[in-house]
Design a protein around this motif. Structure first.
Motif, mmCIF file in Angstrom:
data_model
loop_
_atom_site.group_PDB
_atom_site.id
_atom_site.type_symbol
_atom_site.label_atom_id
_atom_site.label_comp_id
_atom_site.label_asym_id
_atom_site.label_seq_id
_atom_site.Cartn_x
_atom_site.Cartn_y
_atom_site.Cartn_z
ATOM 1 N N ARG A 1 25.526 30.959 55.107
ATOM 2 C CA ARG A 1 25.500 29.558 54.671
ATOM 3 C C ARG A 1 26.916 28.986 54.559
ATOM 4 O O ARG A 1 27.196 27.862 54.976
ATOM 5 C CB ARG A 1 24.769 29.459 53.325
ATOM 6 N N ALA A 2 27.825 29.787 54.014
ATOM 7 C CA ALA A 2 29.203 29.309 53.841
ATOM 8 C C ALA A 2 29.844 28.993 55.191
ATOM 9 O O ALA A 2 30.587 28.019 55.320
ATOM 10 C CB ALA A 2 30.028 30.364 53.106
ATOM 11 N N GLN A 3 29.524 29.787 56.212
ATOM 12 C CA GLN A 3 30.091 29.521 57.544
ATOM 13 C C GLN A 3 29.426 28.302 58.172
ATOM 14 O O GLN A 3 30.101 27.478 58.776
ATOM 15 C CB GLN A 3 29.908 30.745 58.442
ATOM 16 N N GLU A 4 28.106 28.191 57.998
ATOM 17 C CA GLU A 4 27.407 27.024 58.548
ATOM 18 C C GLU A 4 27.921 25.726 57.936
ATOM 19 O O GLU A 4 28.044 24.716 58.610
ATOM 20 C CB GLU A 4 25.898 27.142 58.303
ATOM 21 N N MET A 23 38.499 27.881 53.866
ATOM 22 C CA MET A 23 39.224 29.144 53.810
ATOM 23 C C MET A 23 38.943 29.955 55.078
ATOM 24 O O MET A 23 37.836 29.907 55.612
ATOM 25 C CB MET A 23 38.741 29.941 52.590
ATOM 26 N N ARG A 24 39.993 30.654 55.551
ATOM 27 C CA ARG A 24 39.839 31.482 56.740
ATOM 28 C C ARG A 24 40.133 32.931 56.352
ATOM 29 O O ARG A 24 41.151 33.204 55.705
ATOM 30 C CB ARG A 24 40.814 30.998 57.805
ATOM 31 N N ALA A 55 32.690 38.589 46.996
ATOM 32 C CA ALA A 55 33.162 38.164 45.670
ATOM 33 C C ALA A 55 33.986 36.887 45.760
ATOM 34 O O ALA A 55 33.916 36.035 44.865
ATOM 35 C CB ALA A 55 33.991 39.284 45.026
ATOM 36 N N ILE A 56 34.739 36.725 46.850
ATOM 37 C CA ILE A 56 35.599 35.544 47.006
ATOM 38 C C ILE A 56 34.790 34.326 47.470
ATOM 39 O O ILE A 56 34.880 33.239 46.891
ATOM 40 C CB ILE A 56 36.695 35.808 48.078
ATOM 41 N N VAL A 78 29.726 26.502 48.123
ATOM 42 C CA VAL A 78 29.038 27.631 48.789
ATOM 43 C C VAL A 78 27.703 27.910 48.107
ATOM 44 O O VAL A 78 26.676 28.039 48.767
ATOM 45 C CB VAL A 78 29.935 28.889 48.831
ATOM 46 N N LEU A 79 27.707 27.982 46.796
ATOM 47 C CA LEU A 79 26.436 28.179 46.096
ATOM 48 C C LEU A 79 25.774 26.814 45.920
ATOM 49 O O LEU A 79 26.451 25.810 45.723
ATOM 50 C CB LEU A 79 26.668 28.822 44.726
ATOM 51 N N ASN A 80 24.449 26.794 46.008
ATOM 52 C CA ASN A 80 23.736 25.518 45.891
ATOM 53 C C ASN A 80 24.043 24.824 44.590
ATOM 54 O O ASN A 80 24.405 23.681 44.542
ATOM 55 C CB ASN A 80 22.231 25.758 45.971
ATOM 56 N N ASP A 81 23.893 25.590 43.510
ATOM 57 C CA ASP A 81 24.136 25.036 42.196
ATOM 58 C C ASP A 81 25.537 25.481 41.804
ATOM 59 O O ASP A 81 25.769 26.628 41.468
ATOM 60 C CB ASP A 81 23.091 25.599 41.224
ATOM 61 N N GLU A 82 26.474 24.547 41.868
ATOM 62 C CA GLU A 82 27.868 24.935 41.692
ATOM 63 C C GLU A 82 28.143 25.597 40.353
ATOM 64 O O GLU A 82 29.077 26.371 40.220
ATOM 65 C CB GLU A 82 28.776 23.719 41.842
ATOM 66 N N THR A 83 27.316 25.261 39.366
ATOM 67 C CA THR A 83 27.597 25.845 38.060
ATOM 68 C C THR A 83 27.199 27.311 38.025
ATOM 69 O O THR A 83 27.582 28.024 37.124
ATOM 70 C CB THR A 83 26.836 25.110 36.944
ATOM 71 N N SER A 84 26.425 27.770 39.033
ATOM 72 C CA SER A 84 25.904 29.117 38.863
ATOM 73 C C SER A 84 26.986 30.186 38.991
ATOM 74 O O SER A 84 26.888 31.226 38.370
ATOM 75 C CB SER A 84 24.730 29.384 39.795
#
Ligand code: ADE
Length: 230
Positions: free
Chosen positions: A24-27, A1-2, A150-151, A158-164
């Protein structure tokens, strides 16, 4: 996403983008953030971005040309799914809006000044107007940062644990249940024993019950909504 952010104060975003989740999301190349200083698009020799209002009341109004030039340049480069203006008279941000925006490819966020932006910018370019709450801030920068957070945290990976992100408050119109970490006993205040039971079913039942109790107590307006949206 941009995400392209148009602002008069790009430095306000610097710290926010270079820390924590956004960093982290950008890295991980899951999100690209681009800041555009609206002033760079002014053709005026004084680099003016605002002017006196026609109606004569106090305060300056952001001019259409620099913002239009910036948006049109970006639109030549790619298609945008939404061009969002942050404003207190927009639709109120909630989890379901964040969920749907997190699925888009290219989004522009325009930070302006409420009352202070030429109406034609809204009518000609803006596809969506979002408010982060019923209070007035001095500009759209903090709201754009809130919306971005929020997005972005909802983008898979993006989050380590996707379920979180799925277990967040509001994701099912329920607030989150309480959580605990060590020590087990803090000055006589103990962690509920069920959480140490190792019984997954019991633990999940407890969490759901606590989430419902908490929602009923703190946000009764949310309670029951999960049935409404079915
Ligand atoms: N700009 C100023 N106040 C705002 C708010 N509450 N939400 C979004 N944009 C804003």
């Amino acid at each position: 996403m941009r995400i392209d952010i148009l602002t008069l104060f790009p430095a306000m975003f610097a710290g926010f983008f270079s820390e924590s989740i956004l960093k982290r999301a950008q890295e991980k190349q899951l999100v690209e953030m681009h800041l555009h200083n609206i002033r760079d698009y002014s053709t005026d020799k004084h680099r003016r971005v605002d002017d006196y209002p026609y109606s004569g009341e106090a305060g300056m109004v952001m001019k259409i040309e620099p913002i239009a030039a910036c948006i049109e340049k970006l639109q030549k480069e790619r298609m945008y799914d939404e061009i969002i203006f942050l404003t207190p008279d927009g639709e109120l941000l909630n989890q379901s809006i964040a969920n749907s925006l997190s699925m888009l490819q290219n989004v522009i966020l325009l930070c302006g000044h409420y009352k202070g932006i030429d109406e034609r910018i809204r009518s000609l370019f803006i596809t969506r107007e979002i408010s982060i709450g019923d209070y007035v801030l001095s500009g759209g920068e903090l709201p754009a940062a809130v919306l971005t957070d929020a997005i972005v945290r909802l983008i898979p990976g993006v989050l380590n644990d996707e379920t979180s992100a799925l277990s967040d408050s509001f994701q099912y119109e329920l607030l989150s249940p309480p959580v605990y970490t060590r020590p087990y006993d803090y000055k006589g205040h103990r962690v509920p024993d069920v959480l140490l039971s190792g019984n997954e079913k019991l633990i999940n039942d407890w969490k759901l019950q606590k989430a419902m109790e908490r929602t009923k107590e703190k946000r009764p307006d949310l309670f029951g909504k999960q049935n409404d949206s079915d």
